[in-house]
Design a protein around this motif. Structure first.
Motif, PDB file in Angstrom:
ATOM      1  N   VAL A  67       0.860  -1.178   0.000  1.00 39.53           N
ATOM      2  CA  VAL A  67       0.000   0.000   0.000  1.00 39.53           C
ATOM      3  C   VAL A  67       0.901   1.233   0.000  1.00 39.53           C
ATOM      4  O   VAL A  67       1.807   1.345   0.840  1.00 39.53           O
ATOM      5  N   THR A  68       0.632   2.144  -0.946  1.00 41.10           N
ATOM      6  CA  THR A  68       1.443   3.347  -1.075  1.00 41.10           C
ATOM      7  C   THR A  68       0.530   4.570  -1.033  1.00 41.10           C
ATOM      8  O   THR A  68      -0.495   4.608  -1.709  1.00 41.10           O
ATOM      9  N   ALA A  69       0.902   5.533  -0.223  1.00 46.53           N
ATOM     10  CA  ALA A  69       0.151   6.786  -0.127  1.00 46.53           C
ATOM     11  C   ALA A  69       1.039   7.927  -0.577  1.00 46.53           C
ATOM     12  O   ALA A  69       2.258   7.903  -0.366  1.00 46.53           O
ATOM     13  N   ASN A  70       0.414   8.941  -1.218  1.00 42.70           N
ATOM     14  CA  ASN A  70       1.174  10.114  -1.642  1.00 42.70           C
ATOM     15  C   ASN A  70       0.301  11.349  -1.513  1.00 42.70           C
ATOM     16  O   ASN A  70      -0.936  11.261  -1.558  1.00 42.70           O
ATOM     17  N   ALA A  71       0.923  12.451  -1.364  1.00 44.85           N
ATOM     18  CA  ALA A  71       0.210  13.733  -1.256  1.00 44.85           C
ATOM     19  C   ALA A  71       1.105  14.823  -1.817  1.00 44.85           C
ATOM     20  O   ALA A  71       2.335  14.702  -1.822  1.00 44.85           O
ATOM     21  N   ASN A  72       0.464  15.903  -2.310  1.00 46.29           N
ATOM     22  CA  ASN A  72       1.248  17.009  -2.856  1.00 46.29           C
ATOM     23  C   ASN A  72       0.497  18.313  -2.631  1.00 46.29           C
ATOM     24  O   ASN A  72      -0.739  18.331  -2.517  1.00 46.29           O
ATOM     25  N   ALA A  73       1.226  19.362  -2.561  1.00 48.24           N
ATOM     26  CA  ALA A  73       0.660  20.709  -2.412  1.00 48.24           C
ATOM     27  C   ALA A  73       1.562  21.688  -3.148  1.00 48.24           C
ATOM     28  O   ALA A  73       2.796  21.561  -3.085  1.00 48.24           O
ATOM     29  N   ASN A  74       0.937  22.655  -3.848  1.00 48.51           N
ATOM     30  CA  ASN A  74       1.715  23.612  -4.613  1.00 48.51           C
ATOM     31  C   ASN A  74       1.034  24.989  -4.518  1.00 48.51           C
ATOM     32  O   ASN A  74      -0.180  25.111  -4.668  1.00 48.51           O
ATOM     33  N   TYR A  75       1.818  25.974  -4.235  1.00 45.52           N
ATOM     34  CA  TYR A  75       1.308  27.351  -4.139  1.00 45.52           C
ATOM     35  C   TYR A  75       2.107  28.218  -5.090  1.00 45.52           C
ATOM     36  O   TYR A  75       3.347  28.116  -5.145  1.00 45.52           O
ATOM     37  N   GLU A 103      -3.052  44.857 -15.495  1.00 48.01           N
ATOM     38  CA  GLU A 103      -2.130  44.390 -14.456  1.00 48.01           C
ATOM     39  C   GLU A 103      -2.860  43.458 -13.491  1.00 48.01           C
ATOM     40  O   GLU A 103      -3.975  43.728 -13.065  1.00 48.01           O
ATOM     41  N   LEU A 104      -2.193  42.329 -13.185  1.00 44.48           N
ATOM     42  CA  LEU A 104      -2.668  41.388 -12.157  1.00 44.48           C
ATOM     43  C   LEU A 104      -1.665  41.364 -11.014  1.00 44.48           C
ATOM     44  O   LEU A 104      -0.490  41.034 -11.203  1.00 44.48           O
ATOM     45  N   TYR A 105      -2.115  41.736  -9.853  1.00 37.20           N
ATOM     46  CA  TYR A 105      -1.223  41.824  -8.691  1.00 37.20           C
ATOM     47  C   TYR A 105      -1.643  40.757  -7.659  1.00 37.20           C
ATOM     48  O   TYR A 105      -2.826  40.660  -7.315  1.00 37.20           O
ATOM     49  N   LYS A 106      -0.688  40.003  -7.239  1.00 36.86           N
ATOM     50  CA  LYS A 106      -0.908  38.922  -6.267  1.00 36.86           C
ATOM     51  C   LYS A 106      -1.933  37.904  -6.761  1.00 36.86           C
ATOM     52  O   LYS A 106      -2.893  37.545  -6.075  1.00 36.86           O
ATOM     53  N   ALA A 107      -1.718  37.473  -8.000  1.00 34.17           N
ATOM     54  CA  ALA A 107      -2.600  36.434  -8.552  1.00 34.17           C
ATOM     55  C   ALA A 107      -2.144  35.074  -8.001  1.00 34.17           C
ATOM     56  O   ALA A 107      -1.031  34.631  -8.275  1.00 34.17           O
ATOM     57  N   GLU A 108      -2.963  34.469  -7.193  1.00 33.19           N
ATOM     58  CA  GLU A 108      -2.595  33.223  -6.492  1.00 33.19           C
ATOM     59  C   GLU A 108      -3.224  32.014  -7.163  1.00 33.19           C
ATOM     60  O   GLU A 108      -4.378  32.052  -7.592  1.00 33.19           O
ATOM     61  N   ALA A 109      -2.425  30.931  -7.218  1.00 30.67           N
ATOM     62  CA  ALA A 109      -2.908  29.633  -7.714  1.00 30.67           C
ATOM     63  C   ALA A 109      -2.489  28.563  -6.708  1.00 30.67           C
ATOM     64  O   ALA A 109      -1.361  28.567  -6.212  1.00 30.67           O
ATOM     65  N   LEU A 305      -7.329  18.985  -6.065  1.00 22.74           N
ATOM     66  CA  LEU A 305      -7.977  20.295  -6.018  1.00 22.74           C
ATOM     67  C   LEU A 305      -7.047  21.294  -6.685  1.00 22.74           C
ATOM     68  O   LEU A 305      -5.924  21.502  -6.236  1.00 22.74           O
ATOM     69  N   ASN A 306      -7.550  21.913  -7.791  1.00 22.11           N
ATOM     70  CA  ASN A 306      -6.780  22.921  -8.509  1.00 22.11           C
ATOM     71  C   ASN A 306      -7.520  24.255  -8.439  1.00 22.11           C
ATOM     72  O   ASN A 306      -8.667  24.365  -8.881  1.00 22.11           O
ATOM     73  N   GLN A 307      -6.899  25.242  -7.879  1.00 19.17           N
ATOM     74  CA  GLN A 307      -7.467  26.599  -7.798  1.00 19.17           C
ATOM     75  C   GLN A 307      -6.541  27.513  -8.581  1.00 19.17           C
ATOM     76  O   GLN A 307      -5.478  27.898  -8.100  1.00 19.17           O
ATOM     77  N   ASN A 308      -6.984  27.865  -9.833  1.00 22.75           N
ATOM     78  CA  ASN A 308      -6.128  28.627 -10.718  1.00 22.75           C
ATOM     79  C   ASN A 308      -6.294  30.126 -10.474  1.00 22.75           C
ATOM     80  O   ASN A 308      -7.383  30.616 -10.128  1.00 22.75           O
ATOM     81  N   GLY A 316     -11.942  35.814 -13.168  1.00 23.98           N
ATOM     82  CA  GLY A 316     -12.392  35.114 -11.965  1.00 23.98           C
ATOM     83  C   GLY A 316     -11.494  33.940 -11.611  1.00 23.98           C
ATOM     84  O   GLY A 316     -10.712  33.439 -12.418  1.00 23.98           O
ATOM     85  N   VAL A 317     -11.598  33.466 -10.352  1.00 25.30           N
ATOM     86  CA  VAL A 317     -10.839  32.308  -9.886  1.00 25.30           C
ATOM     87  C   VAL A 317     -11.486  31.029 -10.393  1.00 25.30           C
ATOM     88  O   VAL A 317     -12.701  30.864 -10.311  1.00 25.30           O
ATOM     89  N   ASN A 318     -10.659  30.117 -10.940  1.00 22.30           N
ATOM     90  CA  ASN A 318     -11.142  28.849 -11.486  1.00 22.30           C
ATOM     91  C   ASN A 318     -10.799  27.717 -10.522  1.00 22.30           C
ATOM     92  O   ASN A 318      -9.620  27.485 -10.230  1.00 22.30           O
TER      93      ASN A 318
END
Length: 455
Positions: A67-75, A103-109, A305-308, A316-318
């Motif tokens: 049994v193998t588990a994996n997780a990832n997070a990216n900011y 201009e896009l300022y502090k566009a977070e994904a 979960l992808n928040q673009n 708008g946020v996708n």
């Protein structure tokens, strides 16, 4: 002169061996218990058994799934400027004007994901089944090897233990001889003072007393050295000196005969040879698994979960939230691997045949060893009985010689010879007694009963 010699001898004995009262008594059972707990070789053998026990666990069998588990997070954060050269827009007055920069300022994904997957082999050609059985037999073999180590160490222990006992009894005999010589010296001195004998008897007694004291000193030093050898086997502090039990009890002949009847089957070398054959048989059967297919199951579950970040054309946020689940089955059949598997099978058959041949060789050697050990034991036991009779004869001879010496019927030289005959008879009896017991222990080891009888 006579008194000075006696005082010097006594002083030397006191200086060398005044610590006897500090010695502790060590029984045979106590020595075995200390050996099992402390001896370095025994402890290593016991650790080998623990390793083999771990290896034969179901956790090492291959029967359990993986049994193998994996997780990832990216900011990610972006500051962007979008230009639109050559593009125009209509302003509020209806005029065409160049499209301004955006201009896009502090566009977070943000992206997150987690998953778990499992693989299980349903069938592998029975390879893991025979490997699992092999590991169990290897554990049993390791136990037999540990038992062999314990038996061998026990024989070493009692070889030294009985040597301490023999030297202890020899010292008692030498002390008795020394006391008799001292009494003869005193008696010769009195006779010389009263004119009953010449100076020669006194001189002979003085020389014999010095020789007896030297023998006693040497024997006691040898005892100290042997006691330290015993401490090494027991992993004991070398400064701790033990007195031992000098009582010897031989195994009942009827019981010993029963041991001999099943000695070949219980012999440790024979048992190990049988285990090696079984292990090699499982290796051969496991090797044949390469000729059969392998069937496995796979399963997985995942979440993402992808928040673009907003863009120039999508302000708008996708957000994309997905879950997935799947099951699968695999069949693998290595139809031809270049001949490696077939070669391994052939070699395993040859190794199995070699183990069977080796078993026949060991069987012959074990039969010979048991027959030799039985003959040695009976021979040494008979010698011990004869030495007991010899001690009785030498004791009577010395007693009569001493009486004749007092009556002036024999010389001091003849008395000394009778005394030495008694000394040699007693020390020879001590040696024969412990030799016979050691021969019995060797016979018990060869018949697989050394750990099952009272010593």
């Amino acid at each position: 002169m006579q008194k000075r010699i006696i005082r010097c001898v006594l002083f030397a004995l006191f200086l060398c061996f005044g610590v006897t009262a500090q010695e502790q008594r060590l029984s045979k059972e106590g020595a075995v218990a200390m050996m099992l707990e402390r001896n370095f070789g025994v402890r290593i053998a016991q650790n080998n058994v623990k390793v083999a026990e771990n290896n034969k666990s179901i956790l090492n069998s291959g029967f359990l799934p993986t049994v193998t588990a994996n997780a990832n997070a990216n900011y990610q954060r972006d500051d962007s400027t979008f230009e639109f050269p050559g593009q125009f827009i209509t302003d509020e007055n209806g005029n065409q004007v160049p499209r301004p920069d955006t201009e896009l300022y502090k566009a977070e994904a943000q992206r997150y994901g987690a998953g778990i997957s499992s693989n299980y082999i349903l069938f592998d050609g029975l390879g893991r089944l025979y490997d699992y059985k092999r590991l169990k037999e290897e554990y049993n073999l390791t136990e037999l090897q540990a038992r062999e180590t314990i038996e061998t160490t026990m024989l070493q222990l009692f070889t030294v233990y009985f040597e301490v006992a023999r030297l202890t009894e020899n010292i008692a005999v030498l002390k008795e001889t020394y006391d008799n010589t001292q009494n003869r010296l005193q008696r010769a001195g009195y006779s010389f003072e009263y004119g009953q004998t010449n100076k020669l008897d006194v001189l002979n007694a003085e020389v014999d007393l010095v020789n007896d004291s030297i023998n006693l000193i040497n024997e006691k030093q040898l005892l100290r050295n042997t006691q330290r050898d015993l401490n090494v086997l027991l992993n004991e502090d070398l400064s701790q000196l033990y007195n031992v039990d000098t009582t010897i009890v031989f195994t009942n002949p009827i019981i010993l005969e029963e041991f001999l009847e099943v000695g070949e089957q219980n012999n440790i070398r024979m048992l190990q040879a049988e285990k090696n054959i079984t292990i090699n048989d499982y290796i051969l059967k496991s090797g044949k698994s390469v000729l059969l297919p392998t069937v496995g199951l796979t399963g997985f579950y995942g979440w993402n979960l992808n928040q673009n970040a907003p863009g120039a054309f999508f302000p708008g946020v996708n957000v994309n939230n997905t879950r997935n689940f799947g099951l699968g089955a695999t069949l693998t059949w290595n139809i031809f691997d270049g001949g490696n598997g077939i070669t391994q099978i052939k070699n395993a058959k040859v190794l199995l045949d070699s183990q069977e041949i080796l078993e026949q060789q060991i069987k012959q050697e074990v039969r010979r060893d048991i027959a030799n050990a039985e003959g040695n034991y009976k021979n040494r036991l008979q010698i011990y009985r004869l030495q007991e009779q010899n001690v009785s004869t030498a004791t009577v001879n010395y007693t009569r010689s001493n009486e004749q010496y007092k009556l002036g019927q024999i010389t001091s030289v003849e008395l000394r010879q009778a005394q030495l005959n008694l000394l040699n008879a007693k020390t020879s009896k001590n040696l024969a007694k412990y030799n016979a017991k050691l021969a019995e222990l060797q016979l018990l080891q060869l018949t697989g009963q050394l750990l099952n009888v009272a010593l």
